[in-house]
Design a protein around this motif. Structure first.
Motif, PDB file in Angstrom:
ATOM      1  N   GLN A 129       0.816  -1.222   0.000  1.00 29.58           N
ATOM      2  CA  GLN A 129       0.000   0.000   0.000  1.00 29.58           C
ATOM      3  C   GLN A 129       0.849   1.272   0.000  1.00 29.58           C
ATOM      4  OE1 GLN A 129       0.513  -2.154   2.496  1.00 29.58           O
ATOM      5  NE2 GLN A 129      -0.422  -1.484   4.417  1.00 29.58           N
ATOM      6  N   LEU A 130       2.155   1.147   0.250  1.00 30.52           N
ATOM      7  CA  LEU A 130       3.062   2.295   0.185  1.00 30.52           C
ATOM      8  C   LEU A 130       3.649   2.335  -1.227  1.00 30.52           C
ATOM      9  CD1 LEU A 130       4.956   2.085   3.607  1.00 30.52           C
ATOM     10  CD2 LEU A 130       2.681   2.989   3.092  1.00 30.52           C
ATOM     11  N   LEU A 138       2.502   7.777   0.728  1.00 32.20           N
ATOM     12  CA  LEU A 138       1.521   7.118   1.579  1.00 32.20           C
ATOM     13  C   LEU A 138       0.130   7.260   0.973  1.00 32.20           C
ATOM     14  CD1 LEU A 138       2.801   8.498   5.013  1.00 32.20           C
ATOM     15  CD2 LEU A 138       3.413   6.343   3.911  1.00 32.20           C
ATOM     16  N   PRO A 139      -0.795   6.414   1.376  1.00 29.57           N
ATOM     17  CA  PRO A 139      -2.172   6.564   0.896  1.00 29.57           C
ATOM     18  C   PRO A 139      -2.723   7.947   1.249  1.00 29.57           C
ATOM     19  CG  PRO A 139      -1.889   4.434   1.969  1.00 29.57           C
ATOM     20  CD  PRO A 139      -0.625   5.200   2.213  1.00 29.57           C
ATOM     21  N   THR A 173      -3.349   9.925   4.858  1.00 30.14           N
ATOM     22  CA  THR A 173      -2.550   9.388   5.963  1.00 30.14           C
ATOM     23  C   THR A 173      -1.989  10.517   6.817  1.00 30.14           C
ATOM     24  OG1 THR A 173      -1.898   7.466   4.640  1.00 30.14           O
ATOM     25  CG2 THR A 173      -0.556   7.963   6.582  1.00 30.14           C
ATOM     26  N   GLU A 197       0.913  11.681   8.591  1.00 28.28           N
ATOM     27  CA  GLU A 197       2.345  11.369   8.666  1.00 28.28           C
ATOM     28  C   GLU A 197       2.849  11.304  10.102  1.00 28.28           C
ATOM     29  OE1 GLU A 197       3.974  13.519   4.576  1.00 28.28           O
ATOM     30  OE2 GLU A 197       4.773  14.090   6.531  1.00 28.28           O
ATOM     31  N   LEU A 214       1.874   8.180  11.864  1.00 21.76           N
ATOM     32  CA  LEU A 214       2.624   7.008  11.402  1.00 21.76           C
ATOM     33  C   LEU A 214       4.045   7.023  11.956  1.00 21.76           C
ATOM     34  CD1 LEU A 214       2.815   4.455   9.732  1.00 21.76           C
ATOM     35  CD2 LEU A 214       3.405   5.861   7.741  1.00 21.76           C
ATOM     36  N   CYS A 242       1.945   0.553  10.337  1.00 24.87           N
ATOM     37  CA  CYS A 242       0.961   0.835   9.278  1.00 24.87           C
ATOM     38  C   CYS A 242      -0.373   0.165   9.587  1.00 24.87           C
ATOM     39  CB  CYS A 242       1.500   0.362   7.926  1.00 24.87           C
ATOM     40  SG  CYS A 242       2.846   1.379   7.270  1.00 24.87           S
ATOM     41  N   ASP A 243      -0.349  -1.045  10.141  1.00 27.36           N
ATOM     42  CA  ASP A 243      -1.592  -1.722  10.514  1.00 27.36           C
ATOM     43  C   ASP A 243      -2.361  -0.901  11.549  1.00 27.36           C
ATOM     44  OD1 ASP A 243      -1.009  -3.773   8.803  1.00 27.36           O
ATOM     45  OD2 ASP A 243      -0.206  -5.116  10.364  1.00 27.36           O
ATOM     46  N   LEU A 268      -2.936   3.098   9.189  1.00 30.57           N
ATOM     47  CA  LEU A 268      -3.558   3.197   7.867  1.00 30.57           C
ATOM     48  C   LEU A 268      -4.945   2.560   7.828  1.00 30.57           C
ATOM     49  CD1 LEU A 268      -0.496   2.427   5.547  1.00 30.57           C
ATOM     50  CD2 LEU A 268      -1.303   4.619   6.435  1.00 30.57           C
TER      51      LEU A 268
END
Length: 477
Positions: free
Chosen positions: A396-397, A413-414, A417, A419, A422, A473-474, A477
């Motif tokens: 996904q990145l 990033l999607p 997101t 930043e 994350l 990320c889990d 995102l």
């Protein structure tokens, strides 16, 4: 065990045991400490020096180390609130506030907490640095006749010649100044070429340290977008017309952070556009020596193709050696060279001669080309390892460009997101990453992160770092 960790551990042990001794009491001899803790004499010497720097012990040559006398109680804290008024009033008349924000630079300089994998580093891991070659070069340099004397203000002639040959074209040693690292060279160049309040064109995205330099000098960074082939000439021409800027700062080779190389058909265009605008191009050629093993032949620096003095070139040894090996060069043609020279002399006088002599010893030794070949191979291996891990574990990145030089990857990033969230989640998971926002001088078009593969211990750490990033990320995102 690594010498550095041994020093820290021994210093901690000695610090805990100081209460056994009365103030002024003599500590065991160095030989006794070597035997007791099974460490080297160098480790003992460095640990005692660390405690001495903290004011806990006093060392007396030929006599040993003693527990220091207690420190007198500290005076009550003063009131520094008056400085808020003074510092604010001082810049009240500035067209552009001359505030200094070092956060974008500190993120690549500060060591992460213990156990955190360093995907945000801006320098080679110690295992990739030519430590033995640098130590040998420094040792030989220190024994050169006159090595500790005052160097020529422009730098050692032989070192200037070496940098000039590396640039190529008609650039001569007389057009090169030796400077103390690329950051200092960029600072000198911007001060020389743009007055406070002036616009300066920058690539978007670009190196945060350069944006910090510009803003600290009261300049107004104006972004010019880049794509996979470098800066876009039509937008560069538009920016010159719209702003009246007289300076454009760029990284034509393995641009930071995108990794882009300025396309052959754009190189002449950039020089022509700048020349027609009566403007300078500051070429930050910061990672030419960090080319990957599978890269095609490198283009020459822009300075090598510029007979008219449009380009002010910055080249450095630091990225290919060590963050502490701060030797670089400024190259320019025409009257601007004297202005650059004057500013450097006023600011720093000169680069210490022992460091210049060590640079000459290093680049002239057989170890130098061996080091460059080794780093070239290792960077390709690490780049491929990080790329494969990201594509497999974090599809996904988006990874729009895989560079053939430099030390990092630039990931989109999607949309939407956060930043900062994350980056914080990644740190909690045990990996330090760099947010994309500091690389933009205006509103960013999308969220990004930059991941370095040069500051880690090896491919195993890269795999583990990507696994930890997947955990973050889990969460976000």
């Amino acid at each position: 065990m690594h010498e550095r960790s041994s020093v820290g551990e021994l210093a901690n042990r000695l610090r805990e045991e100081l209460n056994r001794y009365s103030p002024g009491g003599k500590l065991p001899s160095s030989r006794a400490l070597v035997d007791r803790y099974r460490v080297s004499p160098v480790t003992v010497s460095r640990a005692l020096a660390q405690l001495a720097a903290e004011g806990l012990v006093v060392t007396r040559p030929g006599a040993g180390a003693y527990r220091a006398e207690p420190r007198p109680s500290a005076d009550p804290a003063g009131d520094t609130s008056w400085q808020e008024v003074a510092l604010s009033a001082d810049g009240a008349a500035d067209l552009v506030p001359r505030t200094v924000n070092a956060s974008g630079v500190v993120v690549t300089l500060a060591a992460p907490p213990p156990g955190v994998i360093e995907f945000n580093g801006g320098y080679l891991h110690p295992s990739l640095q030519p430590e033995r070659a640098m130590a040998a070069a420094l040792s030989r340099a220190g024994r050169r006749p006159g090595a500790w004397g005052r160097p020529p203000l422009d730098g050692l002639p032989e070192l200037r010649e070496w940098f000039a040959r590396g640039i190529g074209g008609a650039v001569s040693a007389a057009e090169v100044l030796i400077t103390a690292g690329g950051q200092a060279a960029l600072t000198t160049a911007l001060r020389a070429l743009a007055p406070p309040g002036a616009p300066v064109l920058v690539e978007s995205p670009t190196y945060p340290g350069m944006l910090a330099i510009a803003r600290a000098a009261g300049l107004r960074p104006v972004p010019v977008p880049v794509d996979a082939d470098g800066v876009r000439p039509p937008l560069l021409a538009d920016a010159f017309r719209a702003t009246g800027a007289r300076v454009f700062v760029c990284q034509p080779l393995f641009q930071n952070p995108t990794g882009a190389v300025l396309a052959p058909e754009r190189r002449g265009e950039v020089l022509r556009i700048a020349r027609e605008a009566g403007a300078f191009v500051i070429e930050d050629d910061f990672v030419r020596r960090l080319v990957h093993e599978d890269a095609p032949p490198l283009p020459r620096p822009l300075a090598a193709e510029d007979p008219d003095g449009v380009v002010v070139h910055v080249g450095s040894l630091t990225k290919a050696t060590s963050p502490s090996f701060r030797v670089s060069a400024l190259a320019a043609r025409g009257p601007v060279l004297e202005r650059l020279r004057a500013i450097q002399i006023v600011d720093t006088f000169f680069v210490p001669r022992p460091l210049q002599e060590a640079a000459l010893e290093l680049v002239g030794s057989p170890a130098w080309p061996r080091h460059l070949r080794s780093v070239s191979t290792e960077l390709r291996v690490r780049r491929d390892a990080m790329t494969s891990a990201l594509l497999a574990g974090l599809p996904q990145l988006a990874l729009p460009h895989i560079p053939s030089g430099g030390y990092h990857l630039w990931l989109r990033l999607p949309d939407g997101t956060d930043e900062a969230a994350l980056v914080a989640a990644a740190l909690r998971a045990g990996v330090a990453i760099t947010p994309g926002r500091p690389y933009f001088s205006a509103e960013p078009p999308a969220p990004h992160v930059r991941l370095s593969f040069a500051a880690v211990a090896g491919t195993g750490e890269i795999a583990e770092g990507v696994r930890r990033l997947r955990t973050a990320c889990d969460e976000v995102l």
